[in-house]
Scaffold this active site. Structure first.
Site, PDB file in Angstrom:
ATOM      1  N   ASP A 113       0.745  -1.315  -0.010  1.00 61.06           N
ATOM      2  CA  ASP A 113      -0.068  -0.010   0.075  1.00 61.06           C
ATOM      3  C   ASP A 113       0.908   1.281   0.063  1.00 61.06           C
ATOM      4  O   ASP A 113       1.946   1.117   0.526  1.00 61.06           O
ATOM      5  CB  ASP A 113      -1.055  -0.067   1.102  1.00 61.06           C
ATOM      6  CG  ASP A 113      -2.039  -1.005   1.253  1.00 61.06           C
ATOM      7  OD1 ASP A 113      -2.595  -1.455   0.054  1.00 61.06           O
ATOM      8  OD2 ASP A 113      -2.507  -1.776   2.250  1.00 61.06           O
ATOM      9  N   ASP A 129      -7.206  -1.022  -4.560  1.00 60.35           N
ATOM     10  CA  ASP A 129      -8.040  -0.809  -3.424  1.00 60.35           C
ATOM     11  C   ASP A 129      -9.058   0.414  -3.845  1.00 60.35           C
ATOM     12  O   ASP A 129     -10.408   0.559  -4.066  1.00 60.35           O
ATOM     13  CB  ASP A 129      -7.676  -0.251  -2.080  1.00 60.35           C
ATOM     14  CG  ASP A 129      -6.627  -1.292  -1.448  1.00 60.35           C
ATOM     15  OD1 ASP A 129      -6.908  -2.406  -1.787  1.00 60.35           O
ATOM     16  OD2 ASP A 129      -5.935  -0.878  -0.656  1.00 60.35           O
TER      17      ASP A 129
END
Length: 153
Positions: A113, A129
């Site tokens: 991430d 995401d």
């Protein structure tokens, strides 16, 4: 119908390519992060072994296999359906995001991430995401505002 299927796969491929590029570059983000828009958004590298909001952390391969089962099941069910254009885009964004994160869980054991919101306390996230979220929002809009698109399914 053939054109929509091509559109679907082009969107899935675009999501996967963009997601892969950003995830390959993410480990190079300096430890202190990078501010893109002061007070709004920045880049910070993190490794997530769970799913949304780090749920089920520590079992990435299990979540990867579950993700694969959901994507495969959805594909088998939807491949013969004539889906309207708007939901096609939503489904493609969701499939691309799911496949991108699933691949990382199965191959790396975690999902990289890198996008950080600075104006509120929110988990660090990635392109996959984002595409999953936008796809879900588009799907909800489609279901609420265009129910006729779903009447044939």
């Amino acid at each position: 119908m053939k054109r929509r299927k091509l559109t679907f796969w082009l969107i899935v491929a675009a999501v996967l390519v963009l997601d892969r590029i950003t995830k390959e570059l993410a480990p190079g983000i300096p430890a202190g992060g990078i501010m893109l828009i002061p007070g709004v958004i920045g880049l910070r590298y993190a490794e997530n072994t769970g799913i949304a909001f780090s749920l089920l952390s520590g079992v990435p391969r299990l979540t990867g296999v579950l993700g694969l089962a959901v994507v495969a099941g959805g594909y088998v069910w939807l491949r013969t359906k004539d889906i309207a254009p708007f939901p096609t885009v939503a489904l493609a964004l969701m499939a691309g995001g799911a496949l991108g994160n699933m691949a990382d869980r199965l191959i790396r054991g975690f999902v990289p991430d890198m996008i950080e919101t600075l104006f509120m306390n929110f988990p660090v996230f990635n392109i996959a995401d984002s595409c999953l979220t936008v796809g879900c929002v588009l799907m909800m809009i489609s279901l609420l505002c265009r129910p006729k698109d779903w009447a044939k399914l």
